[in-house]
Motif scaffolding. Structure first.
Motif, PDB file in Angstrom:
ATOM      1  N   PRO A  43      38.657  35.429  42.074  1.00  0.00           N
ATOM      2  CA  PRO A  43      39.680  34.553  42.670  1.00  0.00           C
ATOM      3  C   PRO A  43      40.742  35.301  43.461  1.00  0.00           C
ATOM      4  N   HIS A  44      40.921  36.599  43.238  1.00  0.00           N
ATOM      5  CA  HIS A  44      42.028  37.233  43.967  1.00  0.00           C
ATOM      6  C   HIS A  44      41.601  37.967  45.230  1.00  0.00           C
ATOM      7  N   LEU A  45      40.339  38.428  45.305  1.00  0.00           N
ATOM      8  CA  LEU A  45      39.907  39.104  46.532  1.00  0.00           C
ATOM      9  C   LEU A  45      38.693  38.447  47.185  1.00  0.00           C
ATOM     10  N   GLY A  46      38.053  37.547  46.468  1.00  0.00           N
ATOM     11  CA  GLY A  46      36.901  36.864  47.031  1.00  0.00           C
ATOM     12  C   GLY A  46      35.666  37.736  47.157  1.00  0.00           C
ATOM     13  N   VAL A  65      33.079  40.605  33.435  1.00  0.00           N
ATOM     14  CA  VAL A  65      33.959  41.689  33.861  1.00  0.00           C
ATOM     15  C   VAL A  65      33.865  41.896  35.368  1.00  0.00           C
ATOM     16  N   CYS A  66      35.007  42.134  36.007  1.00  0.00           N
ATOM     17  CA  CYS A  66      34.988  42.612  37.388  1.00  0.00           C
ATOM     18  C   CYS A  66      34.779  44.129  37.346  1.00  0.00           C
ATOM     19  N   ALA A  67      33.649  44.584  37.879  1.00  0.00           N
ATOM     20  CA  ALA A  67      33.331  46.011  37.839  1.00  0.00           C
ATOM     21  C   ALA A  67      34.283  46.828  38.706  1.00  0.00           C
ATOM     22  N   ASN A  68      34.949  46.177  39.638  1.00  0.00           N
ATOM     23  CA  ASN A  68      35.869  46.894  40.524  1.00  0.00           C
ATOM     24  C   ASN A  68      37.201  47.183  39.846  1.00  0.00           C
ATOM     25  N   HIS A  69      37.687  46.249  39.030  1.00  0.00           N
ATOM     26  CA  HIS A  69      39.043  46.367  38.491  1.00  0.00           C
ATOM     27  C   HIS A  69      39.125  46.183  36.990  1.00  0.00           C
ATOM     28  N   GLY A  70      38.016  45.895  36.321  1.00  0.00           N
ATOM     29  CA  GLY A  70      38.033  45.699  34.878  1.00  0.00           C
ATOM     30  C   GLY A  70      38.635  44.388  34.428  1.00  0.00           C
ATOM     31  N   GLY A  83      43.858  41.519  33.866  1.00  0.00           N
ATOM     32  CA  GLY A  83      43.538  42.072  35.174  1.00  0.00           C
ATOM     33  C   GLY A  83      44.348  41.421  36.273  1.00  0.00           C
ATOM     34  N   PRO A  84      44.093  41.830  37.501  1.00  0.00           N
ATOM     35  CA  PRO A  84      44.930  41.402  38.621  1.00  0.00           C
ATOM     36  C   PRO A  84      44.875  39.912  38.933  1.00  0.00           C
ATOM     37  N   CYS A  85      43.849  39.222  38.444  1.00  0.00           N
ATOM     38  CA  CYS A  85      43.776  37.786  38.727  1.00  0.00           C
ATOM     39  C   CYS A  85      44.026  36.970  37.469  1.00  0.00           C
ATOM     40  N   ARG A  86      44.815  37.553  36.543  1.00  0.00           N
ATOM     41  CA  ARG A  86      45.162  36.857  35.305  1.00  0.00           C
ATOM     42  C   ARG A  86      45.714  35.468  35.604  1.00  0.00           C
TER      43      ARG A  86
HETATM   44  S1  FES Z   1      38.192  41.698  42.672  1.00  0.00           S
HETATM   45 FE1  FES Z   1      39.594  40.543  41.508  1.00  0.00          FE
HETATM   46  S2  FES Z   1      39.686  41.557  39.607  1.00  0.00           S
HETATM   47 FE2  FES Z   1      38.360  42.738  40.803  1.00  0.00          FE
END
Ligand code: FES
Length: 105
Positions: A43-46, A65-70, A83-86
């Motif tokens: 949801p935050h980077l698409g 899990v988002c493998a990019n940001h955990g 994580g960043p899209c909490r």
């Molecule tokens: S792309 Fe959004 S948490 Fe990794």
């Protein structure tokens, strides 16, 4: 109905990445052993969540899990709990399990 995968496709990692008509989906199972399907788009980077094919779950298979940001997403409803899209969530997609096939409705 468009088929996403078979149940056996989930065995190795607990999840499966399906691509249909240019859209990528995450397919996994909830606690009730029924499918949970989400658009494979954070949801935050698409962007797609996985780095290796079908590796969407943590080692305990409790979260997507988002493998990019955990970032961690609840399997049951796709809500991000760390994580960043909490407090945002993956987009759920309606699906059906018929026999051993999981399909979009
Ligand atoms: S792309 Fe959004 S948490 Fe990794």
């Amino acid at each position: 109905m468009k088929e996403l995968c078979k149940l056996e496709d989930l065995q190795e990692t607990g999840a499966f990445g399906a691509d249909i008509d240019g859209q990528s989906y995450i397919v996994t199972l909830g606690e009730d052993n029924l499918p949970r399907v989400y658009k494979n788009s954070c949801p935050h980077l698409g962007i797609q969540l996985e780095m290796m094919p079908d590796h969407f779950l943590d080692d305990q298979r409790q979260f997507i899990v988002c493998a990019n940001h955990g970032a961690l997403f609840q399997i049951e409803d796709g809500q991000c709990v760390a994580g960043p899209c909490r407090n945002q969530g993956l987009t759920p997609v309606k699906s059906i399990l018929k026999g051993d096939a999981i399909s979009l409705i």
